[in-house]
Scaffold this motif. Sequence first.
Motif, short mmCIF file in Angstrom:
data_model
loop_
_atom_site.label_atom_id
_atom_site.label_comp_id
_atom_site.label_asym_id
_atom_site.label_seq_id
_atom_site.Cartn_x
_atom_site.Cartn_y
_atom_site.Cartn_z
N ALA A 47 -16.14 29.94 22.76
CA ALA A 47 -15.21 28.81 22.56
C ALA A 47 -13.94 29.02 23.35
CB ALA A 47 -14.90 28.66 21.07
N GLN A 48 -13.46 30.25 23.37
CA GLN A 48 -12.24 30.55 24.10
C GLN A 48 -12.44 30.39 25.60
OE1 GLN A 48 -10.67 34.43 23.29
NE2 GLN A 48 -9.00 34.25 24.78
N THR A 49 -13.66 30.63 26.07
CA THR A 49 -13.95 30.51 27.49
C THR A 49 -13.99 29.05 27.93
OG1 THR A 49 -15.25 32.55 27.41
CG2 THR A 49 -15.63 31.09 29.29
N THR A 50 -14.61 28.22 27.11
CA THR A 50 -14.78 26.81 27.49
C THR A 50 -13.73 25.89 26.89
OG1 THR A 50 -16.34 26.55 25.66
CG2 THR A 50 -17.27 27.09 27.80
N GLY A 51 -13.19 26.26 25.71
CA GLY A 51 -12.23 25.40 25.03
C GLY A 51 -10.97 25.14 25.84
N ALA A 104 -9.32 30.39 29.68
CA ALA A 104 -10.78 30.47 29.66
C ALA A 104 -11.28 31.80 30.21
CB ALA A 104 -11.38 29.31 30.47
N VAL A 105 -10.60 32.31 31.23
CA VAL A 105 -10.95 33.64 31.74
C VAL A 105 -10.73 34.69 30.66
CG1 VAL A 105 -10.36 35.40 33.46
CG2 VAL A 105 -10.49 33.01 34.14
N GLY A 106 -9.69 34.51 29.85
CA GLY A 106 -9.48 35.39 28.72
C GLY A 106 -10.65 35.35 27.75
N GLY A 107 -11.23 34.17 27.60
CA GLY A 107 -12.41 34.04 26.74
C GLY A 107 -13.58 34.85 27.26
N LEU A 108 -13.76 34.88 28.58
CA LEU A 108 -14.81 35.72 29.15
C LEU A 108 -14.57 37.19 28.82
CD1 LEU A 108 -15.27 34.13 32.71
CD2 LEU A 108 -16.87 34.04 30.80
N GLY A 109 -13.30 37.61 28.90
CA GLY A 109 -12.97 38.98 28.55
C GLY A 109 -13.29 39.28 27.10
N TRP A 151 -7.90 40.24 26.42
CA TRP A 151 -8.89 39.76 25.45
C TRP A 151 -10.13 40.64 25.41
CZ3 TRP A 151 -8.17 36.65 21.56
CH2 TRP A 151 -7.02 35.86 21.56
N ALA A 152 -10.44 41.33 26.48
CA ALA A 152 -11.54 42.30 26.42
C ALA A 152 -11.19 43.42 25.44
CB ALA A 152 -11.83 42.88 27.80
N ALA A 153 -9.95 43.89 25.49
CA ALA A 153 -9.51 44.93 24.57
C ALA A 153 -9.55 44.43 23.13
CB ALA A 153 -8.10 45.39 24.93
N LEU A 154 -9.06 43.20 22.90
CA LEU A 154 -9.09 42.63 21.56
C LEU A 154 -10.52 42.42 21.08
CD1 LEU A 154 -6.21 40.02 21.99
CD2 LEU A 154 -6.15 42.04 20.51
N GLY A 155 -11.42 42.03 22.00
CA GLY A 155 -12.80 41.79 21.63
C GLY A 155 -13.53 43.04 21.20
N VAL A 156 -13.24 44.16 21.83
CA VAL A 156 -13.86 45.44 21.44
C VAL A 156 -13.45 45.83 20.03
CG1 VAL A 156 -13.80 47.93 21.87
CG2 VAL A 156 -14.19 46.35 23.77
N SER A 157 -12.19 45.63 19.71
CA SER A 157 -11.64 46.13 18.44
C SER A 157 -11.88 45.19 17.27
CB SER A 157 -10.13 46.36 18.60
OG SER A 157 -9.57 46.84 17.42
N GLY A 158 -11.83 43.87 17.50
CA GLY A 158 -11.82 42.91 16.41
C GLY A 158 -12.91 43.05 15.37
N PRO A 159 -14.21 43.01 15.76
CA PRO A 159 -15.26 43.12 14.74
C PRO A 159 -15.23 44.43 13.97
CG PRO A 159 -16.14 42.30 16.82
CD PRO A 159 -14.75 42.76 17.09
N ASN A 160 -14.88 45.51 14.66
CA ASN A 160 -14.82 46.82 14.00
C ASN A 160 -13.68 46.87 12.98
OD1 ASN A 160 -16.97 48.41 15.35
ND2 ASN A 160 -15.79 47.95 17.18
#
Length: 432
Positions: free
Chosen positions: A150-154, A266-271, A326-335
């Motif tokens: 959603a972040q990539t396309t939104g 949107a590029v942040g969403g890819l990250g 956002w790649a850094a946030l994506g790694v950490s968030g679910p954990n």
Amino acid sequence: MSRVFRHGGYPTFWTADTVSMFGSYVTTVALPVVAIGTLGASDTEVGLINGARWVPYLLFGLLAGVVADRYRRRPILVGADLVRAALLGLLAALAVTGALRIAGLVAFVIVFGALSLLYEAAHQSYLPRLVPPAALTAANARMEQSGSVAQTTGPFLGGSLVAALGAPLALLVDAVSYLVSGLLLATIRRPEPAPERHDRHLGRELREGLAWVYRHPVLAPYAITLHVRFLMASMTSTVFTLFVLRGLNPGLPGDRAAFGLGVVLAVGGLGALVGNSLSGLVGRYGIGRSILLERFGEPVGWIVAALAGAGVGGWILVGAAQFLVWAALGVSGPNEMGYRQAVTPDYLQGRMNATIRSLNWGMFTVGAPVGGLLAQHLGYRPAIWVGVAGLLAGAVAAALSPLRHARHPEPVPDGARRGAEGSPPATADRDR
């Protein structure tokens, strides 16, 4: 991945969340354009508008946690979604007719923030009622992955809609997304028992939530350093939006700058999608390590943004900056979420989440206006460097705390955790 969707109610919950997130990223682009393009807001006023949404988190965040623990959580989610849909429709109408003013936008943002606060306190606390503790990390990862899409396309969609229709009408897309989300959540038929009503006392309930978080050997340093992270990130993200819209290429027309901001986000969403995909792998080496990877990785992204200049090269750098953050946030968030939910008993889920989130997002009430002031008086790049310094200081503090040893605990029966009021669970010793 498919196993988590076998739990009754979770597929609908996931779908509603995904639809809502798509709309929210449209507003991420449209709202600052309304403030800047329609109302002519200054940098400082944009900072105040950004901060206004989080005032309820600072003032009423703990109370929202009590509400989420006292009442069934699904009706709260449905009601908050439907009212937010109506509010966004009203905001779009005021903007189109020229009746909207800065003060009115600030008031709208505060009310909208109060509803979002209540929704989020119930949202994060409702998930453990749909999936068992062992599946929480996977469930959170699936939701964050869809959020990354959603972040990539939104934002790209939002930038396109703002350029084609104008920001006010673009807000209606988010209104529809909240409406759909609320209607979907209303269809969940998973039984939700009413919470126990004995021994209710607001002061004691608030103290229980605070004690659980700030006396826990791992949640305490995690929460405190996370508050610092949110303070600095709120400053930096506010400056970043202003930088892209106004400072990167000052002569660029507003609609083209809004489209560019949408592409960058949107590029942040890819990250985020890449980070979410790696979260399970990184989490095997310890929750603490995945969190520290985010804490040190995020300022690296903002450093790249501060180095961006005018022209195509500048747009490439701000896009790369969003990807790294956002790649850094994506790694950490679910954990992070899986750990918080797994170590906390059900009767404290709402207060635990609200305690952490209220102060996290409450930091925006300070950080966003300060970011606007720094941008206006120091310039965009120096203001970003101030945020980077603060983020690095918080990351060092986290690395020196017991947080670095945190690992996902084994499931513990809820009754075994209720022994001492506000005390950590039996598995917490392994996290020291």
